[in-house]
Design a protein around this motif. Structure first.
Motif, PDB file in Angstrom:
ATOM      1  N   VAL A 149     -23.405   6.418  43.827  1.00 27.02           N
ATOM      2  CA  VAL A 149     -23.512   7.598  42.973  1.00 27.02           C
ATOM      3  C   VAL A 149     -22.136   8.241  42.822  1.00 27.02           C
ATOM      4  N   LEU A 150     -21.750   8.569  41.590  1.00 27.14           N
ATOM      5  CA  LEU A 150     -20.470   9.205  41.296  1.00 27.14           C
ATOM      6  C   LEU A 150     -20.707  10.653  40.877  1.00 27.14           C
ATOM      7  N   THR A 151     -19.655  11.453  40.926  1.00 28.27           N
ATOM      8  CA  THR A 151     -19.777  12.855  40.519  1.00 28.27           C
ATOM      9  C   THR A 151     -18.636  13.229  39.580  1.00 28.27           C
ATOM     10  N   VAL A 152     -18.928  14.215  38.721  1.00 25.54           N
ATOM     11  CA  VAL A 152     -17.899  14.791  37.858  1.00 25.54           C
ATOM     12  C   VAL A 152     -18.182  16.287  37.780  1.00 25.54           C
ATOM     13  N   ASP A 153     -17.122  17.101  37.836  1.00 27.40           N
ATOM     14  CA  ASP A 153     -17.267  18.551  37.825  1.00 27.40           C
ATOM     15  C   ASP A 153     -16.866  19.115  36.463  1.00 27.40           C
ATOM     16  N   PHE A 154     -17.669  20.075  35.978  1.00 26.59           N
ATOM     17  CA  PHE A 154     -17.415  20.738  34.702  1.00 26.59           C
ATOM     18  C   PHE A 154     -17.261  22.233  34.927  1.00 26.59           C
ATOM     19  N   ASP A 155     -16.460  22.865  34.106  1.00 22.70           N
ATOM     20  CA  ASP A 155     -16.354  24.321  34.135  1.00 22.70           C
ATOM     21  C   ASP A 155     -17.582  24.920  33.456  1.00 22.70           C
ATOM     22  N   GLY A 156     -18.131  25.979  34.046  1.00 21.81           N
ATOM     23  CA  GLY A 156     -19.269  26.655  33.433  1.00 21.81           C
ATOM     24  C   GLY A 156     -20.592  25.962  33.694  1.00 21.81           C
ATOM     25  N   TYR A 157     -21.656  26.592  33.184  1.00 24.64           N
ATOM     26  CA  TYR A 157     -23.019  26.095  33.404  1.00 24.64           C
ATOM     27  C   TYR A 157     -23.431  25.163  32.278  1.00 24.64           C
TER      28      TYR A 157
ATOM     29  N   ILE B 239     -27.737  10.252  34.191  1.00 20.84           N
ATOM     30  CA  ILE B 239     -27.475  11.441  35.000  1.00 20.84           C
ATOM     31  C   ILE B 239     -28.595  11.553  36.022  1.00 20.84           C
ATOM     32  N   LEU B 240     -28.231  11.629  37.297  1.00 26.42           N
ATOM     33  CA  LEU B 240     -29.216  11.659  38.376  1.00 26.42           C
ATOM     34  C   LEU B 240     -29.570  13.076  38.809  1.00 26.42           C
ATOM     35  N   SER B 241     -28.586  13.962  38.793  1.00 27.33           N
ATOM     36  CA  SER B 241     -28.838  15.354  39.180  1.00 27.33           C
ATOM     37  C   SER B 241     -27.663  16.219  38.760  1.00 27.33           C
ATOM     38  N   SER B 242     -27.883  17.525  38.783  1.00 26.30           N
ATOM     39  CA  SER B 242     -26.810  18.474  38.504  1.00 26.30           C
ATOM     40  C   SER B 242     -27.089  19.752  39.273  1.00 26.30           C
ATOM     41  N   PHE B 243     -26.023  20.437  39.689  1.00 27.15           N
ATOM     42  CA  PHE B 243     -26.197  21.680  40.433  1.00 27.15           C
ATOM     43  C   PHE B 243     -24.922  22.516  40.340  1.00 27.15           C
ATOM     44  N   LYS B 244     -25.060  23.816  40.634  1.00 27.70           N
ATOM     45  CA  LYS B 244     -23.917  24.720  40.576  1.00 27.70           C
ATOM     46  C   LYS B 244     -22.919  24.349  41.664  1.00 27.70           C
ATOM     47  N   HIS B 245     -21.640  24.403  41.281  1.00 25.82           N
ATOM     48  CA  HIS B 245     -20.596  24.041  42.251  1.00 25.82           C
ATOM     49  C   HIS B 245     -19.302  24.748  41.894  1.00 25.82           C
ATOM     50  N   ARG B 246     -18.867  25.670  42.771  1.00 24.53           N
ATOM     51  CA  ARG B 246     -17.599  26.389  42.600  1.00 24.53           C
ATOM     52  C   ARG B 246     -17.467  27.014  41.214  1.00 24.53           C
ATOM     53  N   GLY B 247     -18.511  27.692  40.797  1.00 27.97           N
ATOM     54  CA  GLY B 247     -18.471  28.392  39.518  1.00 27.97           C
ATOM     55  C   GLY B 247     -18.719  27.515  38.311  1.00 27.97           C
ATOM     56  N   GLY B 248     -18.925  26.237  38.523  1.00 28.85           N
ATOM     57  CA  GLY B 248     -19.190  25.321  37.417  1.00 28.85           C
ATOM     58  C   GLY B 248     -20.426  24.482  37.690  1.00 28.85           C
ATOM     59  N   THR B 249     -20.432  23.283  37.171  1.00 29.33           N
ATOM     60  CA  THR B 249     -21.562  22.372  37.351  1.00 29.33           C
ATOM     61  C   THR B 249     -21.066  21.021  37.837  1.00 29.33           C
TER      62      THR B 249
ATOM     63  N   VAL C 283     -22.121  17.183  38.289  1.00 31.30           N
ATOM     64  CA  VAL C 283     -23.098  16.221  37.772  1.00 31.30           C
ATOM     65  C   VAL C 283     -22.977  14.922  38.566  1.00 31.30           C
ATOM     66  N   GLU C 284     -24.091  14.460  39.101  1.00 32.58           N
ATOM     67  CA  GLU C 284     -24.145  13.168  39.783  1.00 32.58           C
ATOM     68  C   GLU C 284     -24.696  12.136  38.811  1.00 32.58           C
ATOM     69  N   PHE C 285     -24.060  10.980  38.747  1.00 36.38           N
ATOM     70  CA  PHE C 285     -24.500   9.965  37.787  1.00 36.38           C
ATOM     71  C   PHE C 285     -24.234   8.567  38.328  1.00 36.38           C
TER      72      PHE C 285
END
Length: 264
Positions: free
Chosen positions: A1-9, A86-96, A98-100
């Motif tokens: 499983v990989l992750t990527v972080d986005f700014d905002g919700y 996309i497997l899941s998503s959750f709030k992280h450090r003020g952003g989102t 995404v696990e995929f």
């Protein structure tokens, strides 16, 4: 499983659109363009980069999808990746966050889920599409059983409490494998029904090699006495008088002797 972080919700709708657009780009089977633009060409390019870049810059372009500065390894054609999920998503450090998973990783992930599903199907004697319903039924039966056990435990506590004297200075009670909640209920019942200056309910937790306890006492300095017992019996815990609770990592004989010395 990989992750990527986005700014905002990111909303569920945005995530679903992201997944669909990504898979659409893969299905097109477009060639990846990798090049080293000149300094002037680089200035004119609208590309992604985490920091200001100087000198020779490697640009990777996914047609109609993305263009970024990158020195990593890439496929030659988007079709080589296969599918994206996309497997899941959750709030992280003020952003989102995404696990995929994609390509072979996605296949491996799906195979793992299928093995887990097959195990659940076997244990629950249910069809794959009925797992959630079977689990709901199982938890319902578990709660009903817990309620019956609680009522039986209450009756047993009443019978045991009736076997003790009605009054005295110290009542020492030891019953194995009681939960902290059961110990509290038992001690409360004894304090209500009996006229003792102090009541100690002790329960051995054999696997943890310790005794959970709750102590009721009319002793005015109960908090200080509790600290002394904890120190002497390798214990921990506390509370608000007239009750203190916790655990002792000592033998029952040592606990009895210490408590009787201070309260007996």
């Amino acid at each position: 499983v990989l992750t990527v972080d986005f700014d905002g919700y990111l909303t569920p709708e945005q995530l679903a659109e992201m997944e669909e657009l990504t898979n659409a780009a893969f299905r097109k089977g477009q060639n990846i363009h990798i090049f080293f633009p000149s300094e002037e060409e680089l200035k004119a390019l609208d590309f992604r980069s985490k920091k200001e870049l100087k000198g020779k810059v490697r640009i990777v372009e996914f047609p109609e999808a993305d263009i970024c500065a990158c020195c990593g390894t890439h496929v030659k054609n988007t079709a080589e990746i296969g599918s994206f999920k996309i497997l899941s998503s959750f709030k992280h450090r003020g952003g989102t966050r995404v696990e995929f998973a994609a390509g072979k990783r996605l296949i491996n992930y799906i195979n793992m889920l299928l093995r887990e599903s097959a195990s659940c199907v076997e244990q629950l004697s249910a069809k794959p599409q009925e797992i959630s319903g079977a689990l709901k039924q199982l938890y319902s039966e578990k709660n009903q059983l817990a309620e019956k056990l609680s009522k039986k435990s209450e009756r047993i506590m009443n019978l045991i409490s009736d076997s003790f004297p009605s009054e005295g200075k110290l009542l020492f009670v030891s019953e194995p494998e009681l939960t902290p909640f059961e110990i509290k209920v038992f001690c409360n019942r004894l304090a209500e029904k009996k006229n003792f200056e102090s009541i100690l309910v002790l329960s051995e937790q054999a696997e943890k090699k310790l005794f959970n306890y709750i102590l009721f006492s009319k002793e005015p300095n109960l908090a200080a006495l509790s600290r002394e017992l904890n120190k002497e019996l390798n214990g921990r815990g506390g509370g608000k008088p007239p009750f203190v609770q916790g655990s002792f990592a000592s033998s029952e004989e040592e606990i009895r002797k210490a408590v009787e010395t201070k309260l007996g």
